[in-house]
Design an enzyme around this catalytic site. Structure first.
Site, PDB file in Angstrom:
ATOM      1  N   GLY A 239       0.768  -1.180  -0.111  1.00  0.00           N
ATOM      2  CA  GLY A 239       0.007  -0.054  -0.068  1.00  0.00           C
ATOM      3  C   GLY A 239       0.701   1.307   0.207  1.00  0.00           C
ATOM      4  O   GLY A 239       0.404   2.474  -0.178  1.00  0.00           O
ATOM      5  N   GLU A 273       3.691  -6.943   1.485  1.00  0.00           N
ATOM      6  CA  GLU A 273       3.140  -6.912  -0.093  1.00  0.00           C
ATOM      7  C   GLU A 273       3.387  -5.946  -0.897  1.00  0.00           C
ATOM      8  O   GLU A 273       2.269  -5.368  -1.403  1.00  0.00           O
ATOM      9  CB  GLU A 273       1.862  -7.355   0.221  1.00  0.00           C
ATOM     10  CG  GLU A 273       1.782  -8.547   0.935  1.00  0.00           C
ATOM     11  CD  GLU A 273      -0.160  -9.013   1.195  1.00  0.00           C
ATOM     12  OE1 GLU A 273      -0.773  -8.417   1.072  1.00  0.00           O
ATOM     13  OE2 GLU A 273      -0.140 -10.283   1.665  1.00  0.00           O
ATOM     14  N   GLY A 275       3.440  -3.504  -4.161  1.00  0.00           N
ATOM     15  CA  GLY A 275       3.283  -3.492  -5.299  1.00  0.00           C
ATOM     16  C   GLY A 275       3.866  -2.154  -6.171  1.00  0.00           C
ATOM     17  O   GLY A 275       4.856  -1.918  -6.471  1.00  0.00           O
ATOM     18  N   CYS A 342     -13.984   4.783 -27.737  1.00  0.00           N
ATOM     19  CA  CYS A 342     -15.303   5.279 -27.907  1.00  0.00           C
ATOM     20  C   CYS A 342     -16.199   5.328 -26.834  1.00  0.00           C
ATOM     21  O   CYS A 342     -17.012   4.781 -26.455  1.00  0.00           O
ATOM     22  CB  CYS A 342     -16.261   4.643 -29.077  1.00  0.00           C
ATOM     23  SG  CYS A 342     -15.620   4.652 -30.614  1.00  0.00           S
TER      24      CYS A 342
HETATM   25  N1  LLP Z   1      -1.857  -6.760  -0.646  1.00  0.00           N
HETATM   26  C1  LLP Z   1      -3.244  -6.856  -0.900  1.00  0.00           C
HETATM   27  C2  LLP Z   1      -4.015  -7.559  -0.137  1.00  0.00           C
HETATM   28  C3  LLP Z   1      -3.702  -5.990  -2.019  1.00  0.00           C
HETATM   29  O1  LLP Z   1      -5.055  -5.828  -2.226  1.00  0.00           O
HETATM   30  C4  LLP Z   1      -2.867  -4.877  -2.603  1.00  0.00           C
HETATM   31  C5  LLP Z   1      -3.631  -4.084  -3.617  1.00  0.00           C
HETATM   32  C6  LLP Z   1      -1.459  -4.979  -2.243  1.00  0.00           C
HETATM   33  C7  LLP Z   1      -1.145  -5.928  -1.357  1.00  0.00           C
HETATM   34  C8  LLP Z   1      -0.569  -4.366  -3.030  1.00  0.00           C
HETATM   35  O2  LLP Z   1      -0.728  -2.789  -2.808  1.00  0.00           O
HETATM   36  P1  LLP Z   1       0.145  -1.700  -3.273  1.00  0.00           P
HETATM   37  O3  LLP Z   1       1.430  -1.960  -2.756  1.00  0.00           O
HETATM   38  O4  LLP Z   1       0.419  -1.941  -4.792  1.00  0.00           O
HETATM   39  O5  LLP Z   1      -0.465  -0.418  -2.979  1.00  0.00           O
HETATM   40  N2  LLP Z   1      -5.757  -0.826  -9.329  1.00  0.00           N
HETATM   41  C9  LLP Z   1      -5.579   0.222  -8.313  1.00  0.00           C
HETATM   42  C10 LLP Z   1      -4.731  -0.520  -7.132  1.00  0.00           C
HETATM   43  C11 LLP Z   1      -5.392  -1.541  -6.557  1.00  0.00           C
HETATM   44  C12 LLP Z   1      -4.892  -2.314  -5.246  1.00  0.00           C
HETATM   45  C13 LLP Z   1      -5.479  -3.474  -5.073  1.00  0.00           C
HETATM   46  N3  LLP Z   1      -4.763  -4.369  -3.839  1.00  0.00           N
HETATM   47  C14 LLP Z   1      -4.675   1.549  -8.799  1.00  0.00           C
HETATM   48  O6  LLP Z   1      -4.509   1.372  -9.914  1.00  0.00           O
HETATM   49  O7  LLP Z   1      -4.651   2.379  -8.094  1.00  0.00           O
END
Ligand code: LLP
Length: 413
Positions: A239, A273, A275, A342
């Site tokens: 996150g 975790e 991303g 579109c």
């Molecule tokens: N762990 C869990 C349980 C998650 O649901 C997520 C992201 C992550 C880790 C990774 O989170 P990060 O470090 O990437 O923030 N599509 C959206 C973001 C959706 C995130 C979903 N879960 C966007 O483009 O902003």
């Protein structure tokens, strides 16, 4: 910190001019920097070096095999949410013992595959899912390692579509029900409690909700240990946010402090975790200007990438900086950068000040490495873009552009 810089008036990825990639591979194309990807993983690992930690890259952010392979080589584990993501990890030789499996809707077939692959743990999100996992464990004659994902009910202060830790969210089990559910797991065969898990949302820009959530889950972890559950891992989710425009997310070191301080005495291995923070600014979407159009209301710049290639602006009204790859001299003007799809929501950049652009010019949509290609579709029957990984002065196609054959694979008339 990233490796997209202008050199001699032209934007480059590491030592490779983006113009060269557009010429060789075409557009739209996602371009990723190896140096940025590997640096970000190392920075996160180092920030948590003081406590036992496993960094599990969240595959959904960018699931290209080449990206996964870089992270596997860097020692990362993986946070997966589907059988497809598990298969990707296996294809790159990722260590399945470092995989955590999250998601509210795992199928029993996915559970079987993950259990056979020997993953670290399932992050279970409901009582019924726990029963299903127990059944699968029994059938295979093994104890399925699980953590309950608890919902700590903190407001992550992020976009409502990506906040996951509130009471109203579909994610996790209510905090107050977790203890009873762990107790119930003792009566179910085919299970072993290995950890506790939470994730409060994505694109977090404030450490306070993180600290609050950690304090709550840390307390619960302690209680569970006191009751004799053999927990070894505390999964704190991902996150951490990045800068798309004016956000100022905490640095990795500040984030690490907010996580570690409330948890350091637990004796748990922390699972992270991340991303977005690993991949977002390691990638751009390279696109070419098709047409300009002036209406009484607006100047439109119509490009060959659309919302099917990069959904974030349409879905979340997300802002991505847009830069001219070889900026022309002259007066900047305010334009709408739009795609060919579109839909009125197919706007990649609203009211942007750009230097003069002409047909055929290249634009780079910045910070597109996370949730870009992985959320793309072929809406409007648009073949999905190519992906290129740059390493110093080399550029390698790591996913070819889709063809019409790819587009219609499996269909019959
Ligand atoms: N762990 C869990 C349980 C998650 O649901 C997520 C992201 C992550 C880790 C990774 O989170 P990060 O470090 O990437 O923030 N599509 C959206 C973001 C959706 C995130 C979903 N879960 C966007 O483009 O902003």
């Amino acid at each position: 910190m990233n490796h997209f810089e202008a050199k001699g008036g032209a934007l480059c990825c590491e030592a490779v001019p983006l113009e060269r990639i557009a010429r060789d591979v075409g557009t739209p194309t996602y371009v990723y920097s190896t140096a940025t990807l590997t640096r970000h993983l190392r920075v996160v690992q180092e920030a948590f070096a003081a406590v036992p930690t496993l960094v599990c890259y969240s595959v959904k952010a960018n699931s290209n095999l080449a990206v996964l392979k870089l992270f596997a080589k860097g020692g990362a584990g993986f946070d997966i949410v589907s059988g497809g993501e598990l298969e990707r990890v296996r294809r790159v030789g990722g260590d399945t013992r470092k995989v955590v499996f999250a998601g509210v809707g795992k199928t029993e077939a996915e559970m079987v595959a993950a259990l056979k692959a020997g993953i670290l743990m399932f992050n279970v999100e409901s009582a019924e899912e726990l029963e299903a996992l127990s059944r699968v464990g029994r059938q295979l004659g093994v104890a399925a390692p699980f953590a309950l994902r608890v919902n700590p009910d903190v407001d992550a202060k992020t976009h409502r579509y990506i906040a996951t830790g509130l009471k109203t969210s579909k994610f996790g089990v209510p905090f107050d029900e977790a203890m009873a559910l762990y107790a119930r797991s003792r009566k179910l065969e085919g299970l072993v409690a290995r950890g506790l898990d939470c994730h409060i949302g994505s694109q977090l820009t404030d450490t306070r909700p993180v600290r609050e959530a950690m304090t709550r889950v840390g307390g619960l972890y302690r209680q569970l240990k006191a009751k004799g559950f053999p927990l070894t891992h505390l999964d704190v989710g991902g996150g951490l946010g990045v800068t798309y425009t004016t956000e100022s997310p905490p640095g990795v070191a500040d984030y690490a402090r907010a996580v570690i301080e409330p948890l350091k005495d637990l004796g748990a291995t922390l699972v992270l975790e991340p991303g977005r923070v690993l991949v977002a600014n390691a990638g751009v979407l390279l696109t070419r200007v098709l047409y300009r159009k002036q209406t009484p209301a607006k100047h439109f710049v119509i490009v060959d990438a659309g919302m099917n290639d990069l959904l974030r602006p349409a879905l979340y009204e997300a802002h991505h900086d847009i830069r001219a790859v070889a900026p022309r001299k002259g007066r900047a003007r305010t334009v709408e950068v739009v795609g060919p799809v579109c839909e009125s929501s197919d706007v990649l950049g609203h009211a942007r000040r750009l230097p003069p652009v002409a047909q055929g010019d290249l634009l780079a949509i910045m910070t597109a490495g996370a949730y870009g290609m992985s959320m793309s579709s072929s809406y409007n029957s648009r073949p999905r873009p190519a992906e290129v990984l740059v390493d110093e002065d080399r550029a390698r196609v790591v996913r070819t552009r889709e063809t019409f054959t790819d587009l219609m694979r499996g269909e019959t008339a």
